[in-house]
Scaffold this motif. Sequence first.
Motif, PDB file in Angstrom:
ATOM      1  N   SER A   1      -6.596   1.687   6.615  1.00  0.00           N
ATOM      2  CA  SER A   1      -7.042   2.812   5.791  1.00  0.00           C
ATOM      3  C   SER A   1      -6.152   4.036   5.949  1.00  0.00           C
ATOM      4  CB  SER A   1      -8.482   3.175   6.161  1.00  0.00           C
ATOM      5  OG  SER A   1      -8.573   3.485   7.547  1.00  0.00           O
ATOM      6  N   THR A   2      -5.371   4.051   7.025  1.00  0.00           N
ATOM      7  CA  THR A   2      -4.497   5.202   7.276  1.00  0.00           C
ATOM      8  C   THR A   2      -3.217   5.156   6.426  1.00  0.00           C
ATOM      9  OG1 THR A   2      -3.513   3.985   9.121  1.00  0.00           O
ATOM     10  CG2 THR A   2      -5.316   5.501   9.637  1.00  0.00           C
ATOM     11  N   VAL A   3      -2.940   3.997   5.823  1.00  0.00           N
ATOM     12  CA  VAL A   3      -1.719   3.878   5.015  1.00  0.00           C
ATOM     13  C   VAL A   3      -1.926   4.567   3.669  1.00  0.00           C
ATOM     14  CG1 VAL A   3      -0.115   2.299   3.883  1.00  0.00           C
ATOM     15  CG2 VAL A   3      -1.070   1.714   6.124  1.00  0.00           C
ATOM     16  N   VAL A   4      -1.047   5.496   3.351  1.00  0.00           N
ATOM     17  CA  VAL A   4      -1.116   6.193   2.072  1.00  0.00           C
ATOM     18  C   VAL A   4       0.075   5.782   1.217  1.00  0.00           C
ATOM     19  CG1 VAL A   4      -2.359   8.161   3.014  1.00  0.00           C
ATOM     20  CG2 VAL A   4       0.140   8.178   3.013  1.00  0.00           C
ATOM     21  N   ALA A   5      -0.041   6.003  -0.071  1.00  0.00           N
ATOM     22  CA  ALA A   5       1.034   5.608  -1.004  1.00  0.00           C
ATOM     23  C   ALA A   5       2.144   6.654  -0.997  1.00  0.00           C
ATOM     24  CB  ALA A   5       0.460   5.431  -2.398  1.00  0.00           C
ATOM     25  N   GLU A   6       2.754   6.839   0.176  1.00  0.00           N
ATOM     26  CA  GLU A   6       3.748   7.899   0.322  1.00  0.00           C
ATOM     27  C   GLU A   6       5.004   7.637  -0.524  1.00  0.00           C
ATOM     28  OE1 GLU A   6       5.344   8.133   4.246  1.00  0.00           O
ATOM     29  OE2 GLU A   6       5.092   6.012   4.653  1.00  0.00           O
ATOM     30  N   ALA A   7       5.421   6.387  -0.632  1.00  0.00           N
ATOM     31  CA  ALA A   7       6.623   6.087  -1.413  1.00  0.00           C
ATOM     32  C   ALA A   7       6.386   6.371  -2.893  1.00  0.00           C
ATOM     33  CB  ALA A   7       7.031   4.627  -1.207  1.00  0.00           C
TER      34      ALA A   7
ATOM     35  N   ALA B   1       0.828  -1.206   0.000  1.00  0.00           N
ATOM     36  CA  ALA B   1       0.000   0.000   0.000  1.00  0.00           C
ATOM     37  C   ALA B   1       0.865   1.259   0.000  1.00  0.00           C
ATOM     38  CB  ALA B   1      -0.926  -0.006   1.212  1.00  0.00           C
ATOM     39  N   ARG B   2       1.970   1.217   0.730  1.00  0.00           N
ATOM     40  CA  ARG B   2       2.850   2.383   0.803  1.00  0.00           C
ATOM     41  C   ARG B   2       3.456   2.712  -0.551  1.00  0.00           C
ATOM     42  NH1 ARG B   2       7.933   4.249   2.490  1.00  0.00           N
ATOM     43  NH2 ARG B   2       8.929   2.222   2.277  1.00  0.00           N
ATOM     44  N   TRP B   3       3.638   1.680  -1.395  1.00  0.00           N
ATOM     45  CA  TRP B   3       4.185   1.895  -2.732  1.00  0.00           C
ATOM     46  C   TRP B   3       3.093   2.004  -3.794  1.00  0.00           C
ATOM     47  CZ3 TRP B   3       9.091   3.087  -3.978  1.00  0.00           C
ATOM     48  CH2 TRP B   3      10.058   2.908  -2.989  1.00  0.00           C
ATOM     49  N   GLY B   4       1.831   2.029  -3.363  1.00  0.00           N
ATOM     50  CA  GLY B   4       0.729   2.167  -4.311  1.00  0.00           C
ATOM     51  C   GLY B   4       0.464   0.917  -5.129  1.00  0.00           C
ATOM     52  N   LEU B   5       0.847  -0.252  -4.622  1.00  0.00           N
ATOM     53  CA  LEU B   5       0.780  -1.495  -5.396  1.00  0.00           C
ATOM     54  C   LEU B   5      -0.259  -2.484  -4.876  1.00  0.00           C
ATOM     55  CD1 LEU B   5       4.642  -2.115  -5.787  1.00  0.00           C
ATOM     56  CD2 LEU B   5       3.096  -0.988  -7.408  1.00  0.00           C
ATOM     57  N   TRP B   6      -0.984  -2.131  -3.835  1.00  0.00           N
ATOM     58  CA  TRP B   6      -1.964  -3.075  -3.285  1.00  0.00           C
ATOM     59  C   TRP B   6      -3.083  -3.298  -4.306  1.00  0.00           C
ATOM     60  CZ3 TRP B   6      -2.162  -6.642   0.175  1.00  0.00           C
ATOM     61  CH2 TRP B   6      -3.373  -7.133   0.636  1.00  0.00           C
ATOM     62  N   ASN B   7      -3.431  -4.571  -4.549  1.00  0.00           N
ATOM     63  CA  ASN B   7      -4.482  -4.874  -5.510  1.00  0.00           C
ATOM     64  C   ASN B   7      -5.260  -6.109  -5.060  1.00  0.00           C
ATOM     65  OD1 ASN B   7      -2.958  -7.184  -6.269  1.00  0.00           O
ATOM     66  ND2 ASN B   7      -1.827  -6.008  -7.783  1.00  0.00           N
ATOM     67  N   GLU B   8      -6.373  -6.352  -5.736  1.00  0.00           N
ATOM     68  CA  GLU B   8      -7.253  -7.452  -5.335  1.00  0.00           C
ATOM     69  C   GLU B   8      -6.619  -8.829  -5.523  1.00  0.00           C
ATOM     70  OE1 GLU B   8     -11.721  -9.162  -6.445  1.00  0.00           O
ATOM     71  OE2 GLU B   8     -11.136  -7.121  -7.004  1.00  0.00           O
ATOM     72  N   PRO B   9      -5.931  -9.104  -6.637  1.00  0.00           N
ATOM     73  CA  PRO B   9      -5.296 -10.419  -6.769  1.00  0.00           C
ATOM     74  C   PRO B   9      -4.284 -10.709  -5.664  1.00  0.00           C
ATOM     75  CG  PRO B   9      -5.396  -9.338  -8.905  1.00  0.00           C
ATOM     76  CD  PRO B   9      -5.799  -8.319  -7.894  1.00  0.00           C
ATOM     77  N   THR B  10      -3.515  -9.697  -5.258  1.00  0.00           N
ATOM     78  CA  THR B  10      -2.548  -9.903  -4.182  1.00  0.00           C
ATOM     79  C   THR B  10      -3.248 -10.124  -2.852  1.00  0.00           C
ATOM     80  OG1 THR B  10      -0.902  -8.555  -5.345  1.00  0.00           O
ATOM     81  CG2 THR B  10      -0.564  -8.893  -2.998  1.00  0.00           C
TER      82      THR B  10
END
Length: 529
Positions: free
Chosen positions: A285-291, A265-274
């Motif tokens: 929900s507090t984790v943002v794609a800061e990286a 999530a921090r790298w903006g890569l979280w997805n449904e298949p994973t």
Amino acid sequence: MIKRRLAVTLLLLLPLLALVAPARVLAEETETAPVTARNAVAEARARGELRWGNDSQGGAPYVFQDPMDPNHLIGFEVDFAAALAKKLGVRPRPVQGQWDGLLELLARGDFDVVVNGIEVAEEKKRVADLSRPYYVAAMRLTVRKGDAGAPRTLEALRGRKLGTLPGSLAARLATREGAEVKTYDGGQNDIYDDLRIGRTDAVLLDDPITLYYGAIDPALEVVDGSFGEVSYAVGVPKGDAETLAAVNGAIDELAKDGTLAALYARWGLWNEPTEKLLGGPAPPSTVVAEAHDAWRAAVGKPLPFWSRVTERYPATLRLFARGALLSLVVSVLAMAVAVTLGMALALARVYGPKPLQWLAVGYIELFRGTPLLVQLTMVYFGLPELGLTLSPFVAGVIALGLNYAAAEAENYRAGLGSVPAGQMDAARTLGLSKLASLRHVALPQAIRVALPPTTNDFIALLKDSSLISVVTLTELTKTYTSLASAMRDHLGLGLVVALFYLGLSLPFARLSRSVEERLGSKVRRPASA
């Protein structure tokens, strides 16, 4: 006469024997245990660090130099490798390698594991064992925005030029569809740059790469939908059941405690298949794609050239200096091998008995007629098949030295041929032996003639030393390509690396001219007396 000829033959062979013996000793010191006997996780725990193979030249978001601080590696797989090493009770140590050869380097024993977008595929399992997947990504097709004729389906790729990575599932899929596949060994941004300027018609790559390179470019468009799915796994040595079990256990724990979810999530890569793959909790929900946002801010808008000169480039100088030092040391040692062996070959070809002449000619033609990269690959990957495993540094020095010895032999042969035969006859008439005549009459004049081309060869060798990046050594050119990929600045950093190469080669060119002038003055002085 026979005894004298035998003595000359042995003398000519001495330099070659002097080179072979240390090489054999070094090889014995760097031999590793057979792959089947490895327990990489036990080795890692014994030394306190996990050596994980990667290629930082590939770029974001996997493993790459921080654009804001190039002296540090960042990326979601850097974070993953750190978390994995922590679970295994050791610290992580990244080791550079060529991406499409990482598993071969693993099999050779250069790494404990490989973490760098290694796709789960049957052909890869023939080289290494693969862990359970730790990430799943869709494959995305990217085209030029506004291109009405752009291919938007797999069927439409037939006969079209498509860019992707070598050895990837995307490359195999596009080839099967009849596309004209163009693969890139450089940074991933190079693939999209070629699409933008019209050298290719489309790019097919994994979703993380598309997100970081294709989706942010206003001149490009990512086609809706998935064009296949790929899973990433950790590569472990073939047959190493203990390491495979330890890595699988660590990934299970990282999935269950939510570490991987938060990381992606921090790298903006979280997805449904994973999410389905991991089976653990979703990221808070507090984790943002800061990286991801930080990377976009760093490379989204290029800095003005003067700002790069005063702010960015100084931060890269330490890395460039380290790469330049490695290039210089390898080149100097390889040239010492080349000069010594080249002189022995030249003497054997000109003054040796017929069998030795034939051997010298065969060596010269073989090494001049085959590519240096092939020779380096054979020394590094081929010799272990015969039970002889060299360290990357030793393999690089030997391969470069053996290759350039052929060129040096021809330089010295030309120099010896320039010495009038009458001078050697005169020396023998004055009572000098054949060896003394060579030493005092022929060789000084031959070296003076051979010196300029030898200097040119050293400068060429200095540039050819860039090939040692194939054997996990990060020299000057590899440093440049990795930094240029991470900072998306090929022109400016190219000028920096060009200055480094110029700084390395100019002193040797000046030294050559100085030595040539001194030798020339010594030769001319008796004639004017």
